[in-house]
Design a protein around this motif. Structure first.
Motif, PDB file in Angstrom:
ATOM      1  N   GLY A   1       0.791  -1.225   0.000  1.00 56.62           N
ATOM      2  CA  GLY A   1       0.000   0.000   0.000  1.00 56.62           C
ATOM      3  C   GLY A   1       0.826   1.279   0.000  1.00 56.62           C
ATOM      4  N   LEU A   2       1.835   1.339  -0.844  1.00 52.45           N
ATOM      5  CA  LEU A   2       2.608   2.558  -0.991  1.00 52.45           C
ATOM      6  C   LEU A   2       1.725   3.693  -1.518  1.00 52.45           C
ATOM      7  CD1 LEU A   2       5.841   1.087  -2.576  1.00 52.45           C
ATOM      8  CD2 LEU A   2       5.851   2.601  -0.584  1.00 52.45           C
ATOM      9  N   PRO A   3       2.097   4.937  -1.265  1.00 56.02           N
ATOM     10  CA  PRO A   3       1.366   6.051  -1.866  1.00 56.02           C
ATOM     11  C   PRO A   3       1.291   5.918  -3.391  1.00 56.02           C
ATOM     12  CG  PRO A   3       2.826   6.865  -0.159  1.00 56.02           C
ATOM     13  CD  PRO A   3       3.134   5.397  -0.331  1.00 56.02           C
ATOM     14  N   GLU A   4       0.267   6.496  -3.971  1.00 57.85           N
ATOM     15  CA  GLU A   4      -0.033   6.305  -5.390  1.00 57.85           C
ATOM     16  C   GLU A   4       1.118   6.674  -6.313  1.00 57.85           C
ATOM     17  OE1 GLU A   4      -3.590   8.482  -6.155  1.00 57.85           O
ATOM     18  OE2 GLU A   4      -4.837   7.226  -4.862  1.00 57.85           O
ATOM     19  N   ARG A   5       1.955   7.619  -5.894  1.00 60.19           N
ATOM     20  CA  ARG A   5       3.036   8.067  -6.780  1.00 60.19           C
ATOM     21  C   ARG A   5       4.039   6.958  -7.088  1.00 60.19           C
ATOM     22  NH1 ARG A   5       3.636  10.615  -1.912  1.00 60.19           N
ATOM     23  NH2 ARG A   5       5.510  10.212  -0.665  1.00 60.19           N
ATOM     24  N   TYR A   6       4.024   5.877  -6.308  1.00 63.34           N
ATOM     25  CA  TYR A   6       4.977   4.798  -6.538  1.00 63.34           C
ATOM     26  C   TYR A   6       4.440   3.702  -7.461  1.00 63.34           C
ATOM     27  CZ  TYR A   6       7.599   6.856  -2.658  1.00 63.34           C
ATOM     28  OH  TYR A   6       8.301   7.718  -1.851  1.00 63.34           O
ATOM     29  N   THR A   7       3.186   3.773  -7.850  1.00 64.82           N
ATOM     30  CA  THR A   7       2.625   2.710  -8.692  1.00 64.82           C
ATOM     31  C   THR A   7       3.292   2.641 -10.059  1.00 64.82           C
ATOM     32  OG1 THR A   7       0.859   4.185  -9.443  1.00 64.82           O
ATOM     33  CG2 THR A   7       0.384   2.782  -7.538  1.00 64.82           C
ATOM     34  N   VAL A   8       3.908   3.714 -10.495  1.00 63.46           N
ATOM     35  CA  VAL A   8       4.586   3.724 -11.789  1.00 63.46           C
ATOM     36  C   VAL A   8       5.740   2.722 -11.819  1.00 63.46           C
ATOM     37  CG1 VAL A   8       6.174   5.573 -11.137  1.00 63.46           C
ATOM     38  CG2 VAL A   8       5.584   5.252 -13.548  1.00 63.46           C
ATOM     39  N   TYR A   9       6.212   2.317 -10.651  1.00 67.33           N
ATOM     40  CA  TYR A   9       7.360   1.406 -10.597  1.00 67.33           C
ATOM     41  C   TYR A   9       6.954  -0.062 -10.548  1.00 67.33           C
ATOM     42  CZ  TYR A   9       9.469   5.864  -9.517  1.00 67.33           C
ATOM     43  OH  TYR A   9       9.855   7.183  -9.582  1.00 67.33           O
ATOM     44  N   LEU A  10       5.667  -0.331 -10.655  1.00 68.95           N
ATOM     45  CA  LEU A  10       5.208  -1.721 -10.636  1.00 68.95           C
ATOM     46  C   LEU A  10       5.788  -2.523 -11.789  1.00 68.95           C
ATOM     47  CD1 LEU A  10       1.479  -1.221  -9.601  1.00 68.95           C
ATOM     48  CD2 LEU A  10       3.219  -2.433  -8.293  1.00 68.95           C
ATOM     49  N   THR A  11       5.921  -1.900 -12.932  1.00 74.41           N
ATOM     50  CA  THR A  11       6.422  -2.623 -14.106  1.00 74.41           C
ATOM     51  C   THR A  11       7.944  -2.638 -14.192  1.00 74.41           C
ATOM     52  OG1 THR A  11       6.214  -0.609 -15.436  1.00 74.41           O
ATOM     53  CG2 THR A  11       4.342  -2.152 -15.443  1.00 74.41           C
ATOM     54  N   ASN A  12       8.594  -1.823 -13.379  1.00 75.93           N
ATOM     55  CA  ASN A  12      10.050  -1.776 -13.389  1.00 75.93           C
ATOM     56  C   ASN A  12      10.552  -1.504 -11.982  1.00 75.93           C
ATOM     57  OD1 ASN A  12      12.747  -1.624 -14.038  1.00 75.93           O
ATOM     58  ND2 ASN A  12      12.617   0.377 -15.049  1.00 75.93           N
ATOM     59  N   PRO A  13      10.492  -2.512 -11.098  1.00 74.61           N
ATOM     60  CA  PRO A  13      10.850  -2.308  -9.692  1.00 74.61           C
ATOM     61  C   PRO A  13      12.260  -1.762  -9.488  1.00 74.61           C
ATOM     62  CG  PRO A  13       9.727  -4.408  -9.967  1.00 74.61           C
ATOM     63  CD  PRO A  13      10.002  -3.882 -11.345  1.00 74.61           C
ATOM     64  N   GLN A  14      13.202  -2.125 -10.362  1.00 77.15           N
ATOM     65  CA  GLN A  14      14.577  -1.663 -10.199  1.00 77.15           C
ATOM     66  C   GLN A  14      14.702  -0.143 -10.300  1.00 77.15           C
ATOM     67  OE1 GLN A  14      17.871  -3.198  -9.984  1.00 77.15           O
ATOM     68  NE2 GLN A  14      16.872  -5.037  -9.206  1.00 77.15           N
ATOM     69  N   ALA A  15      13.706   0.499 -10.938  1.00 73.75           N
ATOM     70  CA  ALA A  15      13.736   1.957 -11.090  1.00 73.75           C
ATOM     71  C   ALA A  15      13.176   2.687  -9.870  1.00 73.75           C
ATOM     72  CB  ALA A  15      12.955   2.364 -12.335  1.00 73.75           C
ATOM     73  N   PHE A  16      12.781   1.952  -8.847  1.00 66.76           N
ATOM     74  CA  PHE A  16      12.250   2.573  -7.631  1.00 66.76           C
ATOM     75  C   PHE A  16      13.230   3.650  -7.163  1.00 66.76           C
ATOM     76  CE2 PHE A  16      11.100   2.933  -3.166  1.00 66.76           C
ATOM     77  CZ  PHE A  16       9.718   2.760  -3.175  1.00 66.76           C
ATOM     78  N   PRO A  17      12.740   4.841  -6.791  1.00 63.94           N
ATOM     79  CA  PRO A  17      13.656   5.943  -6.444  1.00 63.94           C
ATOM     80  C   PRO A  17      14.526   5.626  -5.238  1.00 63.94           C
ATOM     81  CG  PRO A  17      11.376   6.518  -5.950  1.00 63.94           C
ATOM     82  CD  PRO A  17      11.323   5.263  -6.738  1.00 63.94           C
ATOM     83  N   LYS A  18      15.782   5.999  -5.339  1.00 58.94           N
ATOM     84  CA  LYS A  18      16.750   5.740  -4.266  1.00 58.94           C
ATOM     85  C   LYS A  18      16.998   7.042  -3.501  1.00 58.94           C
ATOM     86  CE  LYS A  18      17.120   1.679  -6.238  1.00 58.94           C
ATOM     87  NZ  LYS A  18      16.370   1.898  -7.485  1.00 58.94           N
ATOM     88  N   THR A  19      15.937   7.537  -2.869  1.00 59.34           N
ATOM     89  CA  THR A  19      16.010   8.757  -2.084  1.00 59.34           C
ATOM     90  C   THR A  19      15.673   8.450  -0.635  1.00 59.34           C
ATOM     91  OG1 THR A  19      13.682   9.323  -2.423  1.00 59.34           O
ATOM     92  CG2 THR A  19      15.265  10.105  -4.087  1.00 59.34           C
TER      93      THR A  19
END
Length: 323
Positions: free
Chosen positions: A23-41
């Motif tokens: 249940g991450l905030p909605e802004r993270y759903t874009v990374y569902l198709t490419n988990p490796q691109a999850f922001p490293k902040t």
């Protein structure tokens, strides 16, 4: 040049299922198709960590109720226990420190984070308060490095005394924890050390700005491996059984009631920040609730039947289908 992380034990499909579930905030759903691109902040790591600790409770139930009384800490077996097979619905279960932190380690790898595991020396507690010398290796944390070069202490399974945010490896930096509690890391020596040059990180807490600091545990920047934790697991599982210590802790997140009518919630977290607003804890035969202030007893019971009923009521956990 930094050595690349080994691959995660989990597939992209498994990582995607995890992202859906926590249940991450909605802004993270874009990374569902490419988990490796999850922001490293720092903010993304904090959001991920808080979603992790509010989805997967700390519990040592496997040590008490499995046939072997030994937690199974192989990454694939942990994933199945927590997330199920294929498209099956996750169990709602968590696990104790070695289970949950090894699981989260491979999640972090699967999301492209630079991360390693290390062992931790706890102090014994008397009436819940840590006292005396640091003992042997009985706990585990992850140390995560962001592209900025800053490293963070990430402890996803220290029960109710755990930090509710990743802590930067910056000596003395204070982080507000749940309610009035503050936590920090210092870089110092343990009293029993004979080599003062071999400093370690020490996780400390105080329950208000006027209170003294006290130390929970220590760790060094030394990479541990699965083999090391297999050895530790033998003792830590046995120790929980010998002490007859039953512990379950679930942190509570803003905007969610996790299906419990006694907690008020606003529904699914939108695109705002993730906050830990409280925790519910089972300690042996008592259930306690802390909503950011004082802890109060909300339930008590006798025997295994009473414990199973309390697990369903307060944690949405059922042991009917095994542990």
């Amino acid at each position: 040049m930094e050595t690349p992380n080994p691959p995660s034990a989990y597939t992209q499909t498994q990582i995607t299922k995890y992202i859906h579930y926590i249940g991450l905030p909605e802004r993270y759903t874009v990374y569902l198709t490419n988990p490796q691109a999850f922001p490293k902040t720092e903010q993304a790591l904090k959001d991920l960590f808080r979603c992790q600790i509010t989805r997967f409770p700390y519990d040592n139930l496997t040590c008490h109720y499995s046939a072997t009384q030994l937690a199974q800490i192989q990454p694939e077996r942990i994933y199945t226990k927590l997330m199920g097979h294929g498209d099956t619905v996750p169990s709602g279960r968590g696990g104790y420190c070695l289970e949950v932190s090894i699981f989260f380690h491979h999640i972090l790898r699967g999301l492209g984070f630079s991360v390693y595991m290390t062992g931790v020396r706890n102090r014994e507690r008397v009436d819940g308060i840590p006292q005396g010398e640091f003992k042997g290796w009985t706990h585990i944390i992850n140390i995560t490095r962001l592209p900025t070069g800053q490293e963070y202490h990430v402890d996803a399974a220290f029960g109710g005394d755990g930090a509710t945010s990743p802590l930067p490896l910056i000596p003395g930096q204070i982080t507000q924890n749940l309610g009035p509690q503050q936590v920090r890391l210092i870089y110092d020596t343990m009293p029993k050390q004979t080599r003062p040059e071999q400093k370690v990180w020490i996780y400390q807490y105080r329950n208000g700005v006027e209170k003294p600091w006290n130390s929970f545990y220590s760790f060094a920047e030394l990479e541990f491996f699965q083999d090391d934790f297999e050895v530790m697991n033998r003792f830590t599982s046995w120790d929980a059984v010998q002490k007859r210590s039953f512990v379950v802790v679930r942190f509570l997140r803003n905007g969610e009631d996790r299906g419990l009518s006694i907690f008020e919630g606003d529904g699914v977290v939108g695109d705002g920040d993730v906050f830990v607003v409280g925790k519910v804890m089972m300690v042996n035969n008592v259930v306690k609730l802390n909503m950011g202030g004082r802890t109060r007893i909300v339930d008590s019971f006798e025997g295994d039947e009473g414990r199973f009923m309390a697990l369903r009521k307060w944690f949405n956990v059922s042991l009917d289908h095994g542990i």
